[in-house]
Each structure stands twice: as C-alpha cells, then as structure tokens.
Design an enzyme around this catalytic site. Sequence first.
Site, short mmCIF file in Angstrom:
data_model
loop_
_atom_site.label_atom_id
_atom_site.label_comp_id
_atom_site.label_asym_id
_atom_site.label_seq_id
_atom_site.Cartn_x
_atom_site.Cartn_y
_atom_site.Cartn_z
N TYR A 148 -20.19 -48.82 -16.44
CA TYR A 148 -20.52 -49.28 -15.15
C TYR A 148 -19.84 -50.61 -15.00
O TYR A 148 -19.21 -50.73 -13.94
CB TYR A 148 -21.95 -49.11 -14.65
CG TYR A 148 -22.11 -49.49 -13.13
CD1 TYR A 148 -22.18 -48.57 -12.29
CD2 TYR A 148 -22.37 -50.67 -12.77
CE1 TYR A 148 -22.22 -48.81 -10.87
CE2 TYR A 148 -22.36 -51.34 -11.63
CZ TYR A 148 -22.47 -50.22 -10.62
OH TYR A 148 -22.83 -50.67 -9.22
N PHE A 207 1.91 -48.99 9.01
CA PHE A 207 1.53 -48.00 8.18
C PHE A 207 0.36 -47.61 9.03
O PHE A 207 -0.37 -48.44 9.23
CB PHE A 207 1.36 -48.20 6.67
CG PHE A 207 1.07 -46.80 6.01
CD1 PHE A 207 1.98 -45.80 5.90
CD2 PHE A 207 -0.28 -46.74 5.61
CE1 PHE A 207 1.79 -44.48 5.30
CE2 PHE A 207 -0.66 -45.29 4.99
CZ PHE A 207 0.43 -44.35 4.95
N THR A 208 0.28 -46.21 9.11
CA THR A 208 -0.77 -45.90 9.83
C THR A 208 -2.28 -46.48 9.65
O THR A 208 -2.86 -46.86 10.42
CB THR A 208 -1.06 -44.19 9.58
OG1 THR A 208 -1.12 -44.03 8.24
CG2 THR A 208 0.18 -43.50 10.27
N ASP A 247 2.60 -54.94 0.62
CA ASP A 247 2.05 -53.68 0.40
C ASP A 247 3.02 -53.31 -0.69
O ASP A 247 4.21 -52.67 -0.34
CB ASP A 247 2.01 -52.95 1.64
CG ASP A 247 1.43 -51.16 1.45
OD1 ASP A 247 1.50 -50.85 0.30
OD2 ASP A 247 1.12 -50.85 2.51
N LYS A 282 0.29 -43.72 -5.53
CA LYS A 282 1.67 -43.77 -5.54
C LYS A 282 2.01 -44.69 -6.75
O LYS A 282 2.96 -43.84 -7.44
CB LYS A 282 2.15 -44.09 -4.30
CG LYS A 282 2.17 -43.33 -3.21
CD LYS A 282 1.51 -43.93 -1.78
CE LYS A 282 1.11 -42.97 -0.74
NZ LYS A 282 0.84 -43.68 0.73
N ARG A 300 5.59 -37.29 11.43
CA ARG A 300 5.34 -38.64 11.32
C ARG A 300 6.12 -39.18 12.78
O ARG A 300 7.28 -39.34 12.73
CB ARG A 300 6.07 -39.43 10.30
CG ARG A 300 5.37 -39.00 8.95
CD ARG A 300 4.39 -40.19 8.54
NE ARG A 300 2.84 -39.90 9.16
CZ ARG A 300 1.92 -40.20 8.69
NH1 ARG A 300 1.83 -40.97 7.50
NH2 ARG A 300 0.84 -40.02 9.33
N PHE A 348 -4.10 -37.59 13.81
CA PHE A 348 -3.21 -36.62 13.11
C PHE A 348 -3.94 -35.84 11.93
O PHE A 348 -3.52 -34.84 11.50
CB PHE A 348 -1.81 -37.26 12.70
CG PHE A 348 -2.30 -38.50 11.87
CD1 PHE A 348 -2.53 -39.62 12.07
CD2 PHE A 348 -2.18 -38.22 10.17
CE1 PHE A 348 -2.67 -40.54 11.27
CE2 PHE A 348 -2.27 -39.31 9.39
CZ PHE A 348 -2.52 -40.50 10.07
C1 LIG Z 1 0.12 -44.24 1.27
C2 LIG Z 1 0.14 -45.52 1.65
C3 LIG Z 1 -1.04 -46.61 1.88
C4 LIG Z 1 -2.38 -46.10 1.76
O1 LIG Z 1 -2.71 -45.58 0.56
P1 LIG Z 1 -3.83 -44.60 0.24
O2 LIG Z 1 -4.18 -44.58 -1.10
O3 LIG Z 1 -3.24 -43.01 0.69
O4 LIG Z 1 -5.04 -44.90 0.94
C5 LIG Z 1 -0.65 -47.83 2.33
N1 LIG Z 1 0.70 -48.09 2.35
C6 LIG Z 1 1.49 -47.58 2.30
C7 LIG Z 1 2.82 -48.02 2.35
C8 LIG Z 1 1.39 -46.21 1.82
O5 LIG Z 1 2.59 -45.65 1.50
#
Ligand SMILES: *Cc1c(COP(=O)(O)O)cnc(C)c1O
Length: 482
Positions: free
Chosen positions: A80, A132-133, A223, A266, A389, A455
């Site tokens: 932990y 980004f969303t 990011d 990612k 998108r 969405f």
């Molecule tokens: C996917 C993504 C996020 C958010 O990441 P999650 O792990 O899905 O919450 C933020 N910024 C970019 C550019 C992304 O492609």
Amino acid sequence: MPEIRFYNREPVPVEMHKVKIVQKLTLLPGKERLAKMREAGFNTFLLHNGDIFMDMLTDSGVNAMSDNMQSAMLRADDAYAGSETFYRMRDKLEEIFGIGNLLPTHQGRACEHIIAQHLVRPGSCVIMNYHFTTSKAHVTRLGGHVEELVKDEGLIPKSDLPFKGNIDLDKVKACIAKEGAENIAYMRLEAGTNLIGGQPISYENMKAATELAKANGILTVLDASLLQDNLYFIKTREEGMQDKSIAEITRMIADLFDMIYFSARKFGFGRGGGILIRDEKLFHEMEDYITMFEGFLTYGGMSVKEMEALIIGFEETMDMDIISQGPQFIAHCVKELDALGVPMITPGGGLGAHIDARQMVDHIPSEQYPAGSLVAALYLCGGIRGMERGTLSEERNPDGSERIASVEMVRLAFPRRVFTLSQTEYVIDRVKWLYDHRHMIGGLRFVHEPKTLRFFTGRLEPVSDWPERLLAAYEADFGTDQ
Ligand SMILES: *Cc1c(COP(=O)(O)O)cnc(C)c1O
C-alpha cells in the site's frame, strides 16, 4: 528503423514483433449487428466488445504488452505504501524526462482533474493548441474556459503539413494581451494532438510557445499521452532531428515544461497515469489531491503489477523500432483510402486513421451528427467499431443550441501492436464500400442526452429506416453471414 524495403512489389509496413498470445475474434452476421446497434442506442461506446470484429474505438488501455512487460509483472512489489515498484517507476521517468517529482494517478483524466482543481479558478483561461474532451471538461467544470490556438492550417482536413498540431504564436500573444497573463492558469500543449487526427507538434513550436509563456510568467504543461507518436514524427519530419535519438528528443522536449502528465493507457502500453512536477513546492501542494482522489502516493489508483510493466513500457517507448509501427500502419491505411477517393485527414498522424465525415456524408446536417452516423454505419457494415469525434463529442452552448465542431471526423484507432496488415486491408475494403454507398447513410437524433460528455453514454436513434436499407445493400454484396 526505416520501413522494410521490398524487392519485387510495392512496400507495405511489416510488423516488427511476433504474436505470442491471441484473442479469438467473432464476426456477427449483419442482422445481429443491427440488433446490437439498436440495443446500444446507436452509440459505439455502448456496444459489447464481444460483438465487435475490429475494435478501433480507441488506443486507450488496449495496446499489446510485450513479453518483457508481462514478465516484469511477476516482480511487482505489492504494498500500500512505499512499494519498491513505485520508486523504480519514478526513477525510470526521471531518467527519461529529467523530473523526479511524480504524482501517480489511475489514468490521464485524473491528472487533468488534479491539475485543473489546483490551478483553475472561475474566470481562468487555459491556453491549448487544441482541446481534448476530458481536459476541457475539467477546466469548464471549475468555471474556467479554454482558448484553442492551433494554427488555422491545422484544421484543414486534407493537407501535407508535417506538424498540424502547432500552436499559433500570434494568437497566443493576442490571447495573453486580451485575458491578462495573471488570469491564464496554464498553457497546455498536447503532443500528438488527438482531436485533430493525432497530428504532431514540432519541437521548434513547443520551444517558441513555452518561451512566450515563460516570458509572461505562465505555467507550461505538456500532455504527453500521445508523445510516442509525436516523437516518431519529430525524428522523421523535423529538420535537424534525424541524428538525435528518441531519448535525446524526449529530454529536449521535457526541458521546456514545468509540468508533464500522461495517460499510461497510451504512453507506456499499460494502464495508469502520472504527473511530473518540476517545482518542489507545487509538487507538495498537489500531493493532497492524490491521497484524496486517487490512492496513496506510491500507487495512485494503479495496480502495482501494471506499474512494474509500465517501467518496461516507458523504456520501449524510447525504441524507434517499436514506436514507428503505429504511424507506419496508419500511413498505409490513410494512403490507400485517400487513393480510393475516401476523404481522409492527411497526412496520417499517430493514434489512428481519421475519416473526414463532414466531407464524406456532406448530405447529413451537423445537427444530425455526420460522424456519429458514419461510425454507426461502419459497425453495421463490417463489424468495425470506430469513434465519433465531432459535434456529438461537443457539449451544447449555454442557450441549448448545438456547438458545431470545427473538425467532424471518424477515428479508426490503431491500438499499438494489436492488428495485422490483413486486418488493416479488411478495414480499408469496408470503408471503401461504405464510401461508395455513402448517400444511403442518414442522420441520428438523441433520445437520451446527458449534459456532460454526452458522447460516452448518450442514446440515439436513426432519423429514418436508413440502417435497414443500408444493411440490405451490404448483404446483397457480401451475403447475410458477415
Ligand atoms: C486519452 C487521452 C487523455 C485521457 O487519458 P485517459 O487515460 O483516457 O483518461 C488525455 N489527453 C490525451 C491527449 C489523450 O489522448
């Protein structure tokens, strides 16, 4: 690694890995797909994965791990507090980015939540090359607003510009003058700019933009979720970068920023996230949010096994043989479809191939969601799940009117190291079929419309019986069993 050269045929991308574990796929008959699409409210997010042949929804959390990543999971130090795995992960990130202050989170949007929570006030402005969303939703939820200052040319779907994600420095200057530097919470630059088609930003542009921010006392945030594709493009497309290693380029980029966050769904081929913070004081101020929202400071909501795998995944991200695969397969898909007349976002970027839906189904009004309709049609006609998108991914204006997206596209994501070339060829074939039958595709309307990030969970219905008629045409060409 250059693309493999061929002796007696046009070159195609070649997988630089071999398959050691497989997952069986099923291709449902068309009629069953139509029933599943109805159950899912014509929203591809609500489909069950078992009903999908090619899942090209996203590259998030669905990338293939390597043998080395899998075997590393065995040595995870599950604890932990004070897990050795966490310290190994922190050290690896410090080696790559040169920043050792790591706040672990469960995924990318959690980083966005915490950064916005700490820095955004009602009336704050956040400068971005493009939103980004989730990064935008967190800012607006707190009463801030986002200024998207990507160069106008980045929004032109068909182009041969190498760096469509570049921010417009004149717009940045004007924005700082208008908003006042003290009201700008931070400048967020997104590598591999997702919503304009996984398009990269150049090192030179990042450097100039962050210098401008720093001169005005504005915090700079990267990011890095899609950094791996962006690194490939900098190395192959940017002048003066060919001789630099991926690790060198990464470090040059990192040195420009005060804060770097990533979705490890990612970046790193696993699942998780993290924020690296250069300033010691800011780092400690932000720690509290981790223990409150994510988990203890040495796991932040991540599985420790995943963290151990990520350490290897980060290292693999510095390997050109590995990170070149996604962009090369995407380039192949985009090039073939473009040659067949399908309107694609060009040049091919990272993350996926993107169809310009505004152009392809230009008979569908924006209020009936052209990209949403096209992506539903693609599941019906081929069992391929993409992601809308466009306008459907926006939120309504305060007066209830639709906010029409500046880019209206369907994304066919290429999860990294997952699909083979023959599967890619199948997708190309079905998209071409749909292009030739595009006038049969009709619009959608909401029957259940959530207020935030609609969405994800919204439910829609077709405005006519177009899905039945489209499927009948499909079955006439391919039979009723596929
Ligand atoms: C996917 C993504 C996020 C958010 O990441 P999650 O792990 O899905 O919450 C933020 N910024 C970019 C550019 C992304 O492609």
